[in-house]
Design a protein around this motif. Sequence first.
Motif, PDB file in Angstrom:
ATOM      1  N   VAL A   1      42.344 -25.283  47.636  1.00 14.20           N
ATOM      2  CA  VAL A   1      41.515 -26.425  47.234  1.00 14.20           C
ATOM      3  C   VAL A   1      41.317 -26.428  45.724  1.00 14.20           C
ATOM      4  CG1 VAL A   1      39.184 -27.376  47.345  1.00 14.20           C
ATOM      5  CG2 VAL A   1      40.351 -26.718  49.438  1.00 14.20           C
ATOM      6  N   MET A   2      41.018 -25.267  45.156  1.00  9.98           N
ATOM      7  CA  MET A   2      40.852 -25.176  43.706  1.00  9.98           C
ATOM      8  C   MET A   2      42.113 -25.616  42.978  1.00  9.98           C
ATOM      9  SD  MET A   2      38.783 -21.579  43.282  1.00  9.98           S
ATOM     10  CE  MET A   2      39.100 -21.612  41.535  1.00  9.98           C
ATOM     11  N   LEU A   3      43.268 -25.134  43.457  1.00 11.52           N
ATOM     12  CA  LEU A   3      44.523 -25.500  42.807  1.00 11.52           C
ATOM     13  C   LEU A   3      44.843 -26.982  43.003  1.00 11.52           C
ATOM     14  CD1 LEU A   3      46.711 -22.400  43.735  1.00 11.52           C
ATOM     15  CD2 LEU A   3      45.648 -22.912  41.530  1.00 11.52           C
ATOM     16  N   LEU A   4      44.511 -27.540  44.183  1.00  9.58           N
ATOM     17  CA  LEU A   4      44.806 -28.948  44.437  1.00  9.58           C
ATOM     18  C   LEU A   4      43.977 -29.859  43.540  1.00  9.58           C
ATOM     19  CD1 LEU A   4      46.229 -31.154  46.080  1.00  9.58           C
ATOM     20  CD2 LEU A   4      44.371 -30.994  47.750  1.00  9.58           C
ATOM     21  N   ILE A   5      42.703 -29.525  43.364  1.00  5.82           N
ATOM     22  CA  ILE A   5      41.848 -30.342  42.491  1.00  5.82           C
ATOM     23  C   ILE A   5      42.395 -30.331  41.072  1.00  5.82           C
ATOM     24  CG2 ILE A   5      39.538 -30.574  41.498  1.00  5.82           C
ATOM     25  CD1 ILE A   5      38.442 -29.398  44.107  1.00  5.82           C
ATOM     26  N   TRP A   6      42.760 -29.128  40.591  1.00  6.08           N
ATOM     27  CA  TRP A   6      43.328 -29.038  39.234  1.00  6.08           C
ATOM     28  C   TRP A   6      44.651 -29.798  39.153  1.00  6.08           C
ATOM     29  CZ3 TRP A   6      48.079 -26.607  38.233  1.00  6.08           C
ATOM     30  CH2 TRP A   6      48.428 -26.551  36.885  1.00  6.08           C
ATOM     31  N   TRP A   7      45.498 -29.646  40.170  1.00  3.22           N
ATOM     32  CA  TRP A   7      46.810 -30.302  40.165  1.00  3.22           C
ATOM     33  C   TRP A   7      46.654 -31.816  40.201  1.00  3.22           C
ATOM     34  CZ3 TRP A   7      50.601 -30.675  44.819  1.00  3.22           C
ATOM     35  CH2 TRP A   7      51.826 -31.181  44.375  1.00  3.22           C
ATOM     36  N   GLU A   8      45.726 -32.304  41.017  1.00  2.00           N
ATOM     37  CA  GLU A   8      45.538 -33.752  41.088  1.00  2.00           C
ATOM     38  C   GLU A   8      45.080 -34.318  39.743  1.00  2.00           C
ATOM     39  OE1 GLU A   8      42.600 -36.734  43.539  1.00  2.00           O
ATOM     40  OE2 GLU A   8      43.990 -35.448  44.626  1.00  2.00           O
ATOM     41  N   ARG A   9      44.119 -33.656  39.121  1.00  4.64           N
ATOM     42  CA  ARG A   9      43.626 -34.151  37.829  1.00  4.64           C
ATOM     43  C   ARG A   9      44.713 -34.072  36.761  1.00  4.64           C
ATOM     44  NH1 ARG A   9      37.822 -31.194  37.233  1.00  4.64           N
ATOM     45  NH2 ARG A   9      37.669 -32.551  35.405  1.00  4.64           N
TER      46      ARG A   9
ATOM     47  N   GLY B   1      44.111 -25.305  31.691  1.00  4.00           N
ATOM     48  CA  GLY B   1      42.909 -25.834  32.350  1.00  4.00           C
ATOM     49  C   GLY B   1      42.806 -25.475  33.814  1.00  4.00           C
ATOM     50  N   ILE B   2      43.509 -24.413  34.261  1.00  4.46           N
ATOM     51  CA  ILE B   2      43.578 -24.115  35.689  1.00  4.46           C
ATOM     52  C   ILE B   2      42.258 -23.616  36.246  1.00  4.46           C
ATOM     53  CG2 ILE B   2      44.265 -21.687  35.535  1.00  4.46           C
ATOM     54  CD1 ILE B   2      46.404 -22.350  37.687  1.00  4.46           C
ATOM     55  N   LEU B   3      41.344 -23.155  35.382  1.00  8.85           N
ATOM     56  CA  LEU B   3      40.036 -22.671  35.844  1.00  8.85           C
ATOM     57  C   LEU B   3      38.945 -23.745  35.755  1.00  8.85           C
ATOM     58  CD1 LEU B   3      39.985 -19.085  34.291  1.00  8.85           C
ATOM     59  CD2 LEU B   3      40.645 -19.770  36.604  1.00  8.85           C
ATOM     60  N   GLN B   4      39.336 -24.989  35.481  1.00  9.32           N
ATOM     61  CA  GLN B   4      38.360 -26.066  35.355  1.00  9.32           C
ATOM     62  C   GLN B   4      37.584 -26.286  36.658  1.00  9.32           C
ATOM     63  OE1 GLN B   4      37.652 -27.976  32.459  1.00  9.32           O
ATOM     64  NE2 GLN B   4      35.892 -28.471  33.767  1.00  9.32           N
ATOM     65  N   THR B   5      38.258 -26.204  37.800  1.00 12.61           N
ATOM     66  CA  THR B   5      37.590 -26.388  39.088  1.00 12.61           C
ATOM     67  C   THR B   5      36.554 -25.300  39.311  1.00 12.61           C
ATOM     68  OG1 THR B   5      39.617 -27.340  39.979  1.00 12.61           O
ATOM     69  CG2 THR B   5      37.941 -26.675  41.552  1.00 12.61           C
TER      70      THR B   5
ATOM     71  N   PHE C   1      32.606 -32.974  48.094  1.00 19.23           N
ATOM     72  CA  PHE C   1      33.793 -32.992  47.244  1.00 19.23           C
ATOM     73  C   PHE C   1      34.821 -31.982  47.743  1.00 19.23           C
ATOM     74  CE2 PHE C   1      35.956 -32.161  43.102  1.00 19.23           C
ATOM     75  CZ  PHE C   1      36.344 -33.453  42.836  1.00 19.23           C
ATOM     76  N   LEU C   2      34.321 -30.791  48.122  1.00 17.68           N
ATOM     77  CA  LEU C   2      35.197 -29.738  48.639  1.00 17.68           C
ATOM     78  C   LEU C   2      35.831 -30.155  49.957  1.00 17.68           C
ATOM     79  CD1 LEU C   2      36.081 -26.716  48.256  1.00 17.68           C
ATOM     80  CD2 LEU C   2      34.107 -26.117  49.657  1.00 17.68           C
ATOM     81  N   ALA C   3      35.051 -30.802  50.837  1.00 19.86           N
ATOM     82  CA  ALA C   3      35.564 -31.202  52.150  1.00 19.86           C
ATOM     83  C   ALA C   3      36.681 -32.227  52.021  1.00 19.86           C
ATOM     84  CB  ALA C   3      34.425 -31.764  52.997  1.00 19.86           C
ATOM     85  N   GLU C   4      36.576 -33.141  51.061  1.00 23.06           N
ATOM     86  CA  GLU C   4      37.623 -34.155  50.899  1.00 23.06           C
ATOM     87  C   GLU C   4      38.966 -33.508  50.577  1.00 23.06           C
ATOM     88  OE1 GLU C   4      38.897 -37.561  47.682  1.00 23.06           O
ATOM     89  OE2 GLU C   4      36.765 -37.378  48.161  1.00 23.06           O
ATOM     90  N   PHE C   5      38.962 -32.580  49.641  1.00 25.69           N
ATOM     91  CA  PHE C   5      40.230 -31.942  49.262  1.00 25.69           C
ATOM     92  C   PHE C   5      40.686 -30.939  50.318  1.00 25.69           C
ATOM     93  CE2 PHE C   5      38.875 -33.690  45.260  1.00 25.69           C
ATOM     94  CZ  PHE C   5      40.063 -34.083  44.670  1.00 25.69           C
TER      95      PHE C   5
END
Length: 412
Positions: free
Chosen positions: A39-47, A66-70, A261-265
């Motif tokens: 999930v953390m990687l997907l949020i970063w990848w999507e942004r 910026g991989i630690l932004q999430t 937010f976490l549940a959506e991803f």
Amino acid sequence: MSTILAAGDPLYAGGVHWAELLVVAIKVIAAFAALMVSVMLLIWWERKAIGDMQSRIGPQRWGPFGILQTLADGIKLFFKEDLVPTNANRFVFKLAPFLVLIPALLTFCIVPVGGVVTVAGHTFLLQVADPQVGILLLLAMSGISVYGVILAGWGSGSKYPLMSSVRASAQMISYEAALGLAIATVVLVAGTLSTTGIVLAQAHGIWHWNVIRLGIVPFAVFLVAITAEVNRPPFDTVEAESELVGGYHTEYSSIRFALFFLAEFMNTITMSAIMVTLFFGGPLGWHPDIPALNWLFPILWFVVKTTALCFCFIWFRGALPRFRYDQLMSLGWKQLIPIAFGWLLLIAGFLVGVWWGVALAVGIIACTLLLSRAFALGDVRERSDRAILDTVAERPVPPWVLRRQTDEGATA
């Protein structure tokens, strides 16, 4: 009991003891950890990906690229003040985020991530659980997640979240029908409700994957329906900021907002994994025969396929405008459900016999023409009624009507 369990996982062939329970606990923890990191990687990848699509930089400050932004956003939200509205039902308000998050976790548990492995003399599936009714569990969890959204809007004690939750209930129920019909087509061909059984039914090569064997249509219906089911763009009308301020989670803050937010991803990853299982052979794929690495290649195939489908969701978000709510409901009821039902009947007919399939195909074509004609007449009448209402609305109000309304208001 051990015989029933062994039918789903060879881990229980010798009974259930502390060692088997330890293996299950490790699998649960590993699945949860892998899902959270994904999930953390997907949020970063999507942004980052949408930033590239829109000629922006995207996350760049926390960590390399910026991989630690999430992670930074999660820490910030965790320490923000948790507010509960005065008019909210406190118990329902606090329960709703978990009713959205937990089904996504439980659904991922029935996904076969790899093949059969042996560790310390224990042979088991790389899957938390393989119940014989796994598909029914998937549908049940999908239905429960609707309650989280509805209760979040109702429990907030505010009109905008309530409007969003009403939208969500209608949207999810309507697309649940098309989703179930697409899954029923897969179950009909595989002959089992077990996710592992569905994967094994596709084990004879790429031409036996359900996406090809069933003619792509069930997969296309499932993809569109699940995009609406998890409220992803372009079907995120329950979170339409321009109409509803912020949707069903308008009144949420701090870690409770982060859970939505976490549940959506998490749902995005879980449903991508489900699509891989149902239509793309799960972890199956060609690989060289290297005894020491045979356990690794299925996992790599699963990750590659799931990542590709996750990118489809990102692509939708960056490329497609949001549907109007009436367009969304029309697509679900007038297009997806008839297509999914007709295709299910067609597949069933050809499984019985060629002539049954041909006869059903003729009947489906005739029904399609009748439905198209009926929908066209309905659209014409709707446009005509709207034109009449617009004409009436543009007429000037006579002065005596205005005086009478003013007098009645003063008397009241």
